[in-house]
Design a protein around this motif. Structure first.
Motif, mmCIF file in Angstrom:
data_model
loop_
_atom_site.group_PDB
_atom_site.id
_atom_site.type_symbol
_atom_site.label_atom_id
_atom_site.label_comp_id
_atom_site.label_asym_id
_atom_site.label_seq_id
_atom_site.Cartn_x
_atom_site.Cartn_y
_atom_site.Cartn_z
ATOM 1 N N VAL A 55 0.819 -1.209 0.000
ATOM 2 C CA VAL A 55 0.000 0.000 0.000
ATOM 3 C C VAL A 55 0.856 1.263 0.000
ATOM 4 O O VAL A 55 0.444 2.300 -0.516
ATOM 5 N N PRO A 62 -4.178 3.241 -0.840
ATOM 6 C CA PRO A 62 -4.897 3.098 0.431
ATOM 7 C C PRO A 62 -6.402 3.305 0.212
ATOM 8 O O PRO A 62 -6.792 4.039 -0.707
ATOM 9 N N GLY A 64 -6.396 -0.056 0.808
ATOM 10 C CA GLY A 64 -5.797 -1.368 0.653
ATOM 11 C C GLY A 64 -6.569 -2.400 -0.145
ATOM 12 O O GLY A 64 -5.954 -3.199 -0.844
ATOM 13 N N PHE A 66 -7.751 -5.285 0.333
ATOM 14 C CA PHE A 66 -6.943 -6.506 0.425
ATOM 15 C C PHE A 66 -7.643 -7.720 -0.181
ATOM 16 O O PHE A 66 -7.049 -8.456 -0.989
ATOM 17 N N MET A 217 -2.788 -7.643 5.680
ATOM 18 C CA MET A 217 -2.633 -6.420 4.898
ATOM 19 C C MET A 217 -1.545 -5.531 5.511
ATOM 20 O O MET A 217 -0.702 -4.978 4.797
ATOM 21 N N THR A 221 2.297 -4.667 4.005
ATOM 22 C CA THR A 221 2.557 -3.247 3.758
ATOM 23 C C THR A 221 3.756 -2.737 4.551
ATOM 24 O O THR A 221 4.260 -1.650 4.278
ATOM 25 N N TYR A 227 1.564 1.713 7.009
ATOM 26 C CA TYR A 227 0.197 1.745 6.467
ATOM 27 C C TYR A 227 -0.500 3.055 6.813
ATOM 28 O O TYR A 227 -1.103 3.701 5.944
#
Length: 332
Positions: A55, A62, A64, A66, A217, A221, A227
């Motif tokens: 990310v 962002p 993300g 996922f 996630m 990252t 993140y």
């Protein structure tokens, strides 16, 4: 007795064939028109994330997405092409969204309403377009419908659906993180009559499902610090300072115009039906209906996303934002 025994079987066959037919018509109608290239900058970022999820370098951007990327990786195993993988997901969830619109419309207002709403969903330019490209919005439309369907079941006393609703809501958050925020008020409304211990247990299950995708996630990252920095940077650069609260009337006119246009792309002439219905309710002094039953259900489904897009941020060139609320509008 023979006639009575055949009737339920005929009914079950109809209940199966109609949703299946709607699904197949939608999928077959999408296939000839699929995009042959990555449509959007975000599509490119999703494609890059198939090989290297991070990310911090916007693979993807962002917050993300996922589970959407992981679903893309699964589809990529069969297609070998990033665009084809994501478009295949869009086609699949386009069909599933139509089926969910039918089932929820039927549950709320009867088979006729469910069918008409499904036909509107099949032919909606906005839904159709996003069933052809490599973006997340059509998947969000499905999960919005699915959570609403399960929430209505719970509200009507079928409390066993609370566990499925918690799982589906958690998965929805892994596809698009804003979805879980928009749909939480509706979910809380549906479970409010249940025993507190059951609500707490379902909430714990929801948190566990979210942790299932949130923890990996973060790990992929580079941790929470990396993140959160990436998320904050995007918010400040892209949408953090354009809300109505900071920019005033200029932002309100831009956001309201975009939201109205995107809804119009979604339901066409149906926008006038909705406006006339709202006028009728207000004219007859029946606004209290919005605090009762189905009206409150739809209000809690629609208002969180509608108000966010109206007051905080909506991209004026991206009609996909509206797909989280479009199933509700089609049914109405």
């Amino acid at each position: 007795m023979e006639t009575e025994s055949k009737f339920p079987e005929t009914l079950r066959t109809k209940d199966t064939l109609l949703p299946l037919s709607l699904f197949l018509v939608t999928v077959v109608g999408r296939i000839p028109f699929t995009s042959s290239f990555l449509y959007h900058m975000d599509s490119v970022q999703f494609a890059l994330a198939l090989n290297d999820y991070d990310v911090t370098v916007h693979q993807p951007h962002p917050p993300g997405y996922f589970l959407y990327v992981m679903l893309g990786r699964l589809a990529y195993l069969f297609t070998g092409d990033a665009n084809t993988a994501y478009v295949s997901i869009s086609i699949l969830f386009s069909g599933l969204t139509v089926v969910m619109v039918y089932l929820l419309g039927k549950e709320l207002f009867g088979t006729r309403t469910g069918f008409v709403a499904a036909v509107l969903a099949v032919t909606s330019p906005n839904l159709w377009f996003h069933g052809e490209i490599a973006l997340t919005y059509i998947v969000e439309a499905f999960f919005s419908s699915a959570v609403a369907y399960l929430s209505w079941k719970i509200y009507k006393g079928k409390h066993r659906y609370i566990w499925a609703s918690a799982v589906v809501l958690g998965i929805a958050g892994g596809i698009r993180q804003n979805t879980i925020v928009f749909l939480l008020p509706l979910w809380f409304f549906s479970v409010k009559a249940l025993p507190p211990r059951k609500i707490i247990a379902a909430g714990a299950l929801l948190c566990m499902v979210c942790l299932f995708w949130f923890v990996p996630m973060l790990r992929m990252t580079g941790g929470w610090s990396a993140y959160s920095s990436a998320f904050r940077e995007l918010w400040l650069f892209n949408s953090g300072h354009v809300s109505v609260f900071e920019k005033g009337w200029a932002s309100f006119t831009k956001f309201s115009s975009a939201e109205f246009n995107f809804i119009l792309y979604g339901i066409g002439g149906g926008i006038f039906v909705l406006c006339l219905a709202a006028y009728s309710v207000l004219r007859d002094g029946k606004a209290r209906l919005f605090l009762q039953g189905k009206a409150l259900f739809f209000s809690l489904w629609l208002l969180p996303s509608a108000l966010f897009y109206l007051l905080v941020f909506i991209h004026p060139a991206n009609p996909g934002y509206i797909l989280v609320m479009l199933p509700a509008l089609l049914i109405l």
